[in-house]
Write a protein that holds these residues in place. Structure first.
Motif, PDB file in Angstrom:
ATOM      1  N   THR A 166      -1.989   6.729 -12.979  1.00 52.37           N
ATOM      2  CA  THR A 166      -2.151   6.893 -11.542  1.00 52.37           C
ATOM      3  C   THR A 166      -3.595   7.103 -11.109  1.00 52.37           C
ATOM      4  O   THR A 166      -3.903   7.013  -9.919  1.00 52.37           O
ATOM      5  CB  THR A 166      -1.317   8.094 -11.044  1.00 52.37           C
ATOM      6  OG1 THR A 166      -1.632   9.241 -11.840  1.00 52.37           O
ATOM      7  CG2 THR A 166       0.172   7.791 -11.166  1.00 52.37           C
ATOM      8  N   TYR A 513      -3.440   6.050  -3.308  1.00 51.15           N
ATOM      9  CA  TYR A 513      -2.949   6.990  -4.315  1.00 51.15           C
ATOM     10  C   TYR A 513      -3.040   8.411  -3.767  1.00 51.15           C
ATOM     11  O   TYR A 513      -3.784   8.694  -2.817  1.00 51.15           O
ATOM     12  CB  TYR A 513      -3.743   6.871  -5.616  1.00 51.15           C
ATOM     13  CG  TYR A 513      -5.237   7.047  -5.458  1.00 51.15           C
ATOM     14  CD1 TYR A 513      -5.829   8.302  -5.556  1.00 51.15           C
ATOM     15  CD2 TYR A 513      -6.051   5.951  -5.200  1.00 51.15           C
ATOM     16  CE1 TYR A 513      -7.192   8.470  -5.411  1.00 51.15           C
ATOM     17  CE2 TYR A 513      -7.412   6.107  -5.055  1.00 51.15           C
ATOM     18  CZ  TYR A 513      -7.984   7.365  -5.152  1.00 51.15           C
ATOM     19  OH  TYR A 513      -9.337   7.525  -4.995  1.00 51.15           O
ATOM     20  N   ALA A 530       0.865   9.813  -7.556  1.00 51.45           N
ATOM     21  CA  ALA A 530       1.522   8.517  -7.386  1.00 51.45           C
ATOM     22  C   ALA A 530       0.495   7.494  -6.936  1.00 51.45           C
ATOM     23  O   ALA A 530      -0.517   7.834  -6.300  1.00 51.45           O
ATOM     24  CB  ALA A 530       2.660   8.615  -6.377  1.00 51.45           C
ATOM     25  N   ARG A 531       0.757   6.251  -7.280  1.00 47.31           N
ATOM     26  CA  ARG A 531      -0.158   5.156  -6.959  1.00 47.31           C
ATOM     27  C   ARG A 531       0.663   3.906  -6.653  1.00 47.31           C
ATOM     28  O   ARG A 531       1.624   3.601  -7.369  1.00 47.31           O
ATOM     29  CB  ARG A 531      -1.096   4.901  -8.138  1.00 47.31           C
ATOM     30  CG  ARG A 531      -2.190   3.864  -7.914  1.00 47.31           C
ATOM     31  CD  ARG A 531      -2.999   3.662  -9.185  1.00 47.31           C
ATOM     32  NE  ARG A 531      -4.208   2.899  -8.962  1.00 47.31           N
ATOM     33  CZ  ARG A 531      -5.382   3.407  -8.674  1.00 47.31           C
ATOM     34  NH1 ARG A 531      -5.516   4.722  -8.554  1.00 47.31           N
ATOM     35  NH2 ARG A 531      -6.439   2.647  -8.484  1.00 47.31           N
ATOM     36  N   ARG A 532       0.281   3.168  -5.641  1.00 47.80           N
ATOM     37  CA  ARG A 532       0.965   1.926  -5.277  1.00 47.80           C
ATOM     38  C   ARG A 532      -0.031   0.778  -5.371  1.00 47.80           C
ATOM     39  O   ARG A 532      -0.905   0.601  -4.511  1.00 47.80           O
ATOM     40  CB  ARG A 532       1.526   2.022  -3.853  1.00 47.80           C
ATOM     41  CG  ARG A 532       2.217   0.762  -3.358  1.00 47.80           C
ATOM     42  CD  ARG A 532       3.507   0.487  -4.099  1.00 47.80           C
ATOM     43  NE  ARG A 532       4.261  -0.608  -3.465  1.00 47.80           N
ATOM     44  CZ  ARG A 532       5.407  -1.108  -3.939  1.00 47.80           C
ATOM     45  NH1 ARG A 532       5.927  -0.597  -5.050  1.00 47.80           N
ATOM     46  NH2 ARG A 532       6.034  -2.077  -3.323  1.00 47.80           N
ATOM     47  N   THR A 534      -0.953  -3.128  -5.290  1.00 50.78           N
ATOM     48  CA  THR A 534      -0.537  -4.427  -4.777  1.00 50.78           C
ATOM     49  C   THR A 534      -1.583  -5.466  -5.163  1.00 50.78           C
ATOM     50  O   THR A 534      -2.784  -5.258  -4.916  1.00 50.78           O
ATOM     51  CB  THR A 534      -0.369  -4.405  -3.252  1.00 50.78           C
ATOM     52  OG1 THR A 534       0.630  -3.439  -2.899  1.00 50.78           O
ATOM     53  CG2 THR A 534       0.049  -5.773  -2.731  1.00 50.78           C
ATOM     54  N   SER A 597       3.744  -6.046  -6.426  1.00 46.98           N
ATOM     55  CA  SER A 597       3.448  -4.626  -6.243  1.00 46.98           C
ATOM     56  C   SER A 597       4.128  -3.803  -7.322  1.00 46.98           C
ATOM     57  O   SER A 597       5.141  -4.216  -7.905  1.00 46.98           O
ATOM     58  CB  SER A 597       3.897  -4.143  -4.860  1.00 46.98           C
ATOM     59  OG  SER A 597       3.197  -4.817  -3.830  1.00 46.98           O
ATOM     60  N   ASN A 598       3.561  -2.640  -7.568  1.00 49.73           N
ATOM     61  CA  ASN A 598       4.133  -1.717  -8.554  1.00 49.73           C
ATOM     62  C   ASN A 598       3.774  -0.290  -8.168  1.00 49.73           C
ATOM     63  O   ASN A 598       2.659  -0.017  -7.731  1.00 49.73           O
ATOM     64  CB  ASN A 598       3.581  -2.021  -9.946  1.00 49.73           C
ATOM     65  CG  ASN A 598       4.180  -1.126 -11.011  1.00 49.73           C
ATOM     66  OD1 ASN A 598       5.299  -1.330 -11.452  1.00 49.73           O
ATOM     67  ND2 ASN A 598       3.435  -0.110 -11.413  1.00 49.73           N
ATOM     68  N   THR A 599       4.722   0.619  -8.340  1.00 51.66           N
ATOM     69  CA  THR A 599       4.479   2.032  -8.064  1.00 51.66           C
ATOM     70  C   THR A 599       4.419   2.793  -9.380  1.00 51.66           C
ATOM     71  O   THR A 599       5.312   2.675 -10.221  1.00 51.66           O
ATOM     72  CB  THR A 599       5.585   2.627  -7.185  1.00 51.66           C
ATOM     73  OG1 THR A 599       5.601   1.933  -5.924  1.00 51.66           O
ATOM     74  CG2 THR A 599       5.319   4.112  -6.927  1.00 51.66           C
ATOM     75  N   SER A 600       3.355   3.555  -9.567  1.00 53.35           N
ATOM     76  CA  SER A 600       3.173   4.390 -10.753  1.00 53.35           C
ATOM     77  C   SER A 600       3.231   5.850 -10.333  1.00 53.35           C
ATOM     78  O   SER A 600       2.878   6.204  -9.202  1.00 53.35           O
ATOM     79  CB  SER A 600       1.824   4.108 -11.408  1.00 53.35           C
ATOM     80  OG  SER A 600       1.662   2.740 -11.711  1.00 53.35           O
TER      81      SER A 600
END
Length: 846
Positions: A166, A513, A530-532, A534, A597-600
């Motif tokens: 993240t 983030y 958390a981190r998004r 794209t 996209s991905n969420t960590s």
């Protein structure tokens, strides 16, 4: 009692591996303590040096952080006797750095995460807290190609697993950060080094200090020239680097500007002929030792070929990996309101150069073998321009160039598929902005936005294929004729155009983030983040491979003749020697136009049992965006460039870890138990393999250092890993197998003894056996590589150092193109370099 989170002097946010923030902390500490006595300054400096600055929550020391972190400085690097940047990394716990490629093109991974092809897919390499490249496994553009370790680096720090998911994009496995010196402590050094048993001379320099009370600087770099650690027949390692930064202290923080220029060429070593002595044991073939020699040659340095647009070009093999980088960046680290800190880091890099090196190919029947059998195989498969077979009652093989040109030859021969690419643009622009608010109750809130634009514009020129001698002292081209005297291989050239691809891609990454850190009581520290990510991918891959119908006069004699110049001729693989595309009219094209996209997220905590003992745990899920290699996997992209249901555009990694840290003045011990699950969507250039897999690994990292007193210290690390392929979409038979090149146990042990004006020691780096391919047939036996070092401190400022890399001259392969072989067979593999020794003279000034 824990006080780190609330120290205002050390309260600047340390985010996304941005070491500049920690350096800003140091600057502020120095400024705030300027009127205090020297002992307090020393204590503050010691406190700063423990702060984690890489991919971790802000302001936490290495002892307190709920991540596995390690670092070492220039003195510790010297003990490793490194011959490349990757050999610096390989001493870090949990890191598997295969440096058999020379000064670049290394394969690097971490904690059992697969090393299925090349580069460093799941672990980013940073310079001063920003990635060198957004993607570390670009085809022919590995991240380590574009950075060099020298005296401009203050220390190397790594974070494995944990918050790397993240606190940085595309690095769910971890981050290695090369942190530059900034000149707070004045002084520097100049030194020269040279090989005792190999040809290379190098000059290193570094200097920093104050311009005035509020402005300081640092400049450092190197210049070198020579053949390199293996015999090439020419100066294959040549170039240098300069890095400079200026830091302006302000009342509320600092501004820093930095510049880097790298212009360096290094020979890269690709798989070459290696003798199988037994399953697990390898050595040199006749007339060629792949651990100390190469198939490069002074007789084969200039090649005429075509670029991907069909334009004639001349290529110089002495360029090897040509790395040209010019970077400019700045950071602003400011307290913009009470307990509110703004941190912005920016860097733009112009990255170019190229990659050219001989690769030993087979094309089925053409693996390394005697020249006569090679000629027979070529003749049997070739057809003339009318589709008729050649007269193969006999064949003749002669040397095509060199001092003995025209003489018959029947030693070993190999098919050289010349890997030839040009970096048109691998540049990037990266910015990282964050705001951090500290509250009186121990809560810290950070919010940020990351932006990255990475270009991948690489031309794969028309790859020539040659037939050459297997010779470690200047390989020569071979001329092959049939019984009628017709040239089957004309002056070494078998086919002038195997393939030609044009990659023109752009990847834009945006990532908001957030991180929340808080204390519970005096002993518990927690953070959740958390981190998004794209990714917007655009561009095109144009495949000009193997088509066209234009005859070309390759040798310039005014006559179109022979298999190498007749476009209608065939060598049995669907392309003739004259298959040169002179336009793009019939080229196939793959458009790239998608968004993914991905969420960590990551949750970690530490329990500070005492000043010297910390327990920690963390769970993280992170993603790695798929870049250029996705285009080589069938079924992942639609004709319009959008993603199919086969892939989401990201591979994901999950990590669970628990650890304990113990640290006193004389003894340090860290242990981390980890479990990692990784998805991998991958394409391999050399074999053409593509796969979509899942891997699982459980392991234990150990790191320790003990000062026995009387000048004797012992340090080292070890990693045990139990890894397996848990899923395979294309080849279920591999499920349950151990991933290629994954050893159960790797370790580094460094004993050192200091007495009077001398320091001596060794770095022992070892591994248990591992399989070189996923089929788990062919293996490399367990080994230990011993690196020796000794320094004589002639005076307080002048020293002389000797180091020996691979002192016992172990022959160890890191990878093999073949998955099975018997004793006596010749395979294509990359061994580590054999024994090399160097001496360094260094003068330090303060």
């Amino acid at each position: 009692m824990h006080t780190t989170f609330n120290k205002s002097a050390l309260g600047i946010a340390v985010l996304l591996g941005l070491n500049g923030a920690a350096l800003a902390q140091d600057s502020l500490v120095q400024k705030n303590l300027s009127q205090e006595n020297s002992s307090q300054e020393k204590k503050a400096k010691e406190t700063y040096e423990q702060i984690v600055v890489t991919a971790s929550p802000a302001g936490v020391s290495a002892q307190e952080a709920s991540v596995s972190v390690s670092s070492f400085d220039e003195e510790e690097v010297m003990k490793l006797a490194p011959r490349s940047t990757a050999e610096v990394f390989r001493a870090l716990p949990g890191i598997r750095a295969e440096s058999s490629g020379g000064g670049g093109n290394a394969n690097i991974t971490i904690r059992g995460i697969p090393l299925a092809t090349g580069g460093s897919k799941f672990m980013q390499i940073h310079e001063d807290g920003l990635p060198v490249l957004e993607y570390g496994d670009i085809n022919f553009g590995n991240a380590d190609n574009f950075l060099r370790y020298d005296w401009s680096v203050e220390r190397v720090e790594s974070v494995r697993g944990g918050s790397a998911s993240t606190f940085a994009s595309n690095s769910p496995g971890g981050v290695i950060n090369m942190i530059s010196a900034t000149g707070e402590q004045g002084g520097g050094a100049i030194g020269t080094s040279f090989g005792l048993d190999y040809e290379e001379f190098r000059l290193d320099f570094a200097y920093g200090g104050e311009v005035n009370d509020d402005l300081y600087f640092h400049i450092g770099g190197f210049a070198r020239g020579g053949e390199g650690v293996r015999d090439t027949g020419y100066n294959g390692d040549q170039g240098g680097q300069v890095k400079i930064n200026f830091t302006q202290l302000l009342e509320n923080g600092h501004l820093r500007f930095y510049f880097k220029h790298l212009d360096d060429r290094v020979t890269t070593y690709l798989p070459a002929p290696v003798l199988v002595k037994g399953n697990g044991s390898y050595g040199a073939v006749d007339n060629f030792d792949a651990s100390s020699q190469t198939l490069h040659s002074a007789y084969t340095t200039n090649v005429s070929t075509f670029d991907s647009f069909g334009n004639p070009v001349n290529r110089d093999l002495t360029d090897g990996i040509e790395s040209e980088v010019t970077s400019f960046g700045f950071e602003a680290d400011l307290e913009v309101a009470e307990d509110l800190y703004l941190l912005n880091k920016f860097r733009t890099s112009d990255v170019g150069g190229g990659f050219v090196s001989p690769f030993t190919d087979t094309f089925g029947a053409y693996g390394p073998q005697s020249a006569s059998s090679m000629a027979t195989a070529i003749c049997a498969s070739a057809l003339d321009g009318d589709g008729n077979a050649f007269n193969c009652d006999s064949t003749s093989v002669t040397l095509a160039n060199g001092p003995n040109a025209g003489e018959e030859y029947n030693g070993l021969a190999f098919l050289n598929l010349l890997f030839d690419t040009t970096y048109n643009d691998l540049g990037n622009m990266i910015n990282d902005l964050s705001l951090r608010k500290e509250y009186a109750n121990g809560v810290t809130l950070t919010a940020g936005y990351y932006y990255s634009k990475q270009d991948i514009a690489i031309s794969w020129n028309s790859w020539n294929t040659f037939i050459q001698t297997v010779d470690g002292t200047n390989s020569q081209y071979l001329h092959i004729e049939d019984a009628d005297g017709t040239a089957l291989v004309d002056q070494g050239l078998w086919a002038p155009s195997f393939l030609s691809w044009e990659w023109d891609l752009n990847y834009t990454t945006t990532a908001p983030y957030i991180n929340v850190g808080f204390e519970v009581g005096d002993n518990w520290l927690f953070d959740v983040s958390a981190r998004r990510d794209t990714v917007q991918a655009n561009g095109e891959l144009i495949n000009s491979c193997c088509g066209g119908n234009t005859d070309v006069d390759i040798n310039g004699d005014g006559v179109i003749s022979g298999n190498t110049e007749d476009a209608s001729a065939s060598n049995g693989f669907g392309f003739g020697g004259g298959v040169i595309r002179l336009n793009r009219a019939n080229a196939t094209s793959q458009i790239v136009d998608y968004e993914a996209s991905n969420t960590s997220f990551s949750l970690g905590g530490s329990y500070l049992y005492s000043d010297s003992v910390t327990f920690f745990g963390r769970y993280s899920e992170g993603g790695r965006a798929l870049a250029d290699r996705l285009l080589q996997i069938a079924g992942t992209l639609n004709a319009d460039g959008s993603l199919t249901s086969t892939t989401s555009g990201f591979d994901e990694t999950e990590q669970l870890e628990f650890g304990v840290k113990y640290g006193t003045r004389d003894f340090k011990f860290n242990a981390t138990l980890f479990n990692t699950v990784t998805q991998d969507t991958q394409a391999e250039v050399t074999s053409g393999l593509t796969f979509i897999r899942e891997y699982e690994a459980t392991g234990l990292e150990l790191e320790s250092k003990y000062d026995f007193g009387n000048g004797f210290t012992m340090s080292g690390n070890a990693t045990w890993t139990d890894a397996e392929i848990s899923e395979d979409k294309f080849n279920p038979a591999l499920v349950g197998k151990t991933p290629r090149r994954q050893a159960d146990f790797i370790y580094t042990v460094i004993p050192q003894y200091d007495f009077e004006n001398f320091s001596i020691g060794a770095s022992l780096q070892g591994s248990t056996e591992y399989y070189v391919q996923d089929s788990n047939e062919l293996k490399q036996d367990a080994y230990v590589v011993a690196n020796l070092f000794a320094t004589w401190y002639v005076s307080d400022q002048f020293s002389v150092s000797l180091n020996v890399n691979n002192a016992t001259d172990e022959f160890v392969i890191t990878e093999s193109e073949e998955s099975a072989a018997s004793a006596g067979d010749i395979i294509r593999a990359r061994p580590i370099s054999g024994r090399t020794s160097s001496i360094q003279l260094k003068y330090a000034f303060y």
